[in-house]
Design a protein around this motif. Structure first.
Motif, mmCIF file in Angstrom:
data_model
loop_
_atom_site.group_PDB
_atom_site.id
_atom_site.type_symbol
_atom_site.label_atom_id
_atom_site.label_comp_id
_atom_site.label_asym_id
_atom_site.label_seq_id
_atom_site.Cartn_x
_atom_site.Cartn_y
_atom_site.Cartn_z
ATOM 1 N N PRO A 206 0.835 -1.202 0.000
ATOM 2 C CA PRO A 206 0.000 0.000 0.000
ATOM 3 C C PRO A 206 0.868 1.250 0.000
ATOM 4 C CG PRO A 206 0.120 -0.905 2.218
ATOM 5 C CD PRO A 206 0.865 -1.868 1.319
ATOM 6 N N PRO A 207 0.394 2.327 -0.616
ATOM 7 C CA PRO A 207 1.187 3.565 -0.613
ATOM 8 C C PRO A 207 1.232 4.193 0.776
ATOM 9 C CG PRO A 207 -0.948 3.945 -1.611
ATOM 10 C CD PRO A 207 -0.854 2.463 -1.384
ATOM 11 N N ASN A 208 2.274 4.981 1.011
ATOM 12 C CA ASN A 208 2.390 5.749 2.253
ATOM 13 C C ASN A 208 1.623 7.056 2.069
ATOM 14 O OD1 ASN A 208 4.250 3.851 3.442
ATOM 15 N ND2 ASN A 208 5.843 4.727 2.146
ATOM 16 N N ALA A 209 0.362 7.067 2.522
ATOM 17 C CA ALA A 209 -0.475 8.263 2.363
ATOM 18 C C ALA A 209 -0.036 9.334 3.359
ATOM 19 C CB ALA A 209 -1.936 7.909 2.570
ATOM 20 N N THR A 210 0.226 10.528 2.856
ATOM 21 C CA THR A 210 0.696 11.631 3.699
ATOM 22 C C THR A 210 0.059 12.944 3.239
ATOM 23 O OG1 THR A 210 2.831 10.516 3.990
ATOM 24 C CG2 THR A 210 2.722 12.831 4.585
ATOM 25 N N ILE A 211 -0.417 13.725 4.210
ATOM 26 C CA ILE A 211 -0.924 15.070 3.937
ATOM 27 C C ILE A 211 0.039 16.072 4.560
ATOM 28 C CG2 ILE A 211 -2.829 16.684 4.220
ATOM 29 C CD1 ILE A 211 -4.681 14.303 4.635
ATOM 30 N N SER A 212 0.555 16.964 3.753
ATOM 31 C CA SER A 212 1.363 18.060 4.293
ATOM 32 C C SER A 212 0.522 19.330 4.287
ATOM 33 C CB SER A 212 2.637 18.257 3.476
ATOM 34 O OG SER A 212 2.321 18.640 2.154
ATOM 35 N N SER A 213 0.759 20.206 5.272
ATOM 36 C CA SER A 213 -0.034 21.425 5.371
ATOM 37 C C SER A 213 0.844 22.560 5.871
ATOM 38 C CB SER A 213 -1.218 21.231 6.322
ATOM 39 O OG SER A 213 -0.758 20.962 7.633
#
Length: 411
Positions: A206-213
């Motif tokens: 699975p992909p490494n889901a990441t949200i940057s803000s």
């Protein structure tokens, strides 16, 4: 009997029993007499094959006297005396028989060899199982006629030519094969076999889901926060799997009330709450989600004035002292707007002393989050009449009597 050479094998006779008629010269009672000796093979096979690696021959005769047999293969330098011979090499063998002074003419015997392994071939629809392509068909074939197929794998066997391999999502992702599928092709004539092993790989990382803000909380300084897809693939670089494609956004989920935004690599967050990103790894079609909570730091100062502000006549002053809550006063700034004729103390302080009536405005700013609150308050002058202060003034009230409002001017 004539010699039968096979075009495929070095063979003079493939029958279970070979009968050779020989002319025997008799020196006693008659000039010529016809006698026979027989060569037999219990298997009836005169070819060396993958399962029949030894040809056992036995000699016997209808002659009444004892007969001696001699087996010869000049190419191998072989000479064996006896009524049997175990042959492990193909070639031309000669067998002769004698009985006393009688000699049977030597006869050749060809032993063939058929150990050619069958052709084997496997084709498959996909190289690797993944989250999008969840099954692979393995197709077995051979250009050799009269063959049998047998698949072997961890959960069993199958004699079908086609085999379906399905992805297994109940196990952890791995760069090792999901399973090895072994195909054995057997020639029905000589029982020779060919085999091959097909490793079945599955890429379900699975992909490494990441949200940057840019920030994790809304303030009065920051009315929107940009959220960005910063997801990466988790497919190992030192594997048989490709990992050079991007991880893209499939969907964003915003706090309610909201509509489903179009998938894009970024999203502007205007509201506090939980944001969810759904991403897909284009290398294998696998999906992951990630959530990010945006807080709300828009805390506004709260102002109250609990008393009526009045100025006594003729030269009074009043202290306007609002009550502030909703934050640390040390983090706040103040700005008063006063009437033009007013003489006041510092207009950038919370408390203000003034000598003029009118409307006063105070703006309080939280310097940490930029939130501002405005309050208006009125200052009244000469509220209530003091007789002592009016003894030197002539007051006229008219009309008299009256039930309306009265204005008193200093004449």
């Amino acid at each position: 009997m004539g010699v039968n050479y096979s075009s495929k094998h070095l063979l003079l006779n493939r029958w279970a029993k070979m009968l050779i008629w020989l002319n025997v010269l008799l020196f006693n009672t008659e000039l010529y007499s016809q006698q026979t000796f027989t060569i037999t093979n219990p298997t009836g096979n005169y070819d060396i094959t993958c399962t029949n690696t030894v040809i056992n021959l036995f000699a016997s005769s209808n002659y009444s006297a004892p007969v001696s047999y001699t087996w010869v293969n000049s190419q191998l330098g072989l000479t064996v005396v006896g009524n049997s011979l175990a042959i492990t090499n193909a070639g031309i063998y000669s067998v002769s028989a004698t009985s006393g002074t009688l000699s049977f003419l030597p006869q050749p015997l060809a032993i063939g060899v058929n150990t050619v392994v069958p052709n084997i071939n496997v084709t498959h629809t996909l190289a690797v199982l993944n989250c999008t392509n969840t099954s692979i068909q393995l197709q077995a074939s051979s250009i050799t006629s009269s063959v049998n197929f047998l698949w072997s794998f961890p959960t069993g066997t199958s004699s079908a030519t086609n085999l379906i391999v399905n992805a297994n999502f109940t196990i952890s992702p791995s760069i090792l094969p999901l399973a090895n599928y072994t195909l054995v092709v057997t020639d029905a004539i000589n029982q020779c076999q060919s085999s091959t092993v097909i490793p079945a790989y599955q890429n379900i990382f699975p992909p490494n889901a990441t949200i940057s803000s840019s920030s994790n909380s809304l303030t009065c300084f920051t009315s929107l926060i940009q959220l960005n897809n910063n997801s990466t693939t988790s497919i190992p670089s030192n594997s048989v799997f490709s990992n050079n494609q991007a991880v893209v956004v499939s969907a964003w989920l915003e706090p309610p009330p909201s509509t489903m935004p179009l998938p894009s690599n970024s999203l502007d967050a205007y509201s506090a709450g939980t944001y969810t990103i759904l991403v897909k790894d284009l290398n294998n079609g696998c999906i992951s989600t990630k959530t990010l909570t945006i807080g709300d730091s828009r805390i506004y100062p709260y102002l109250t004035t609990l008393i009526v502000h009045t100025i006594s006549c003729p030269n009074g002053t009043v202290n306007i002292n609002p009550i502030v809550s909703g934050g640390n006063i040390a983090d706040m700034s103040f700005a008063w707007t006063v009437p033009s004729v007013a003489i006041t103390t510092n207009t950038n302080a919370l408390s203000l002393i003034t000598n003029a009536y009118g409307t006063y405005q105070l703006i309080v700013t939280n310097t940490v989050n930029g939130c501002k609150t405005k309050i208006l308050t009125d200052v009244w002058a000469c509220v209530g009449l003091d007789e002592d202060s009016l003894n030197s003034n002539l007051i006229k009230v008219y009309p008299n009597p009256t039930s309306s409002s009265l204005m008193i001017d200093n004449l």
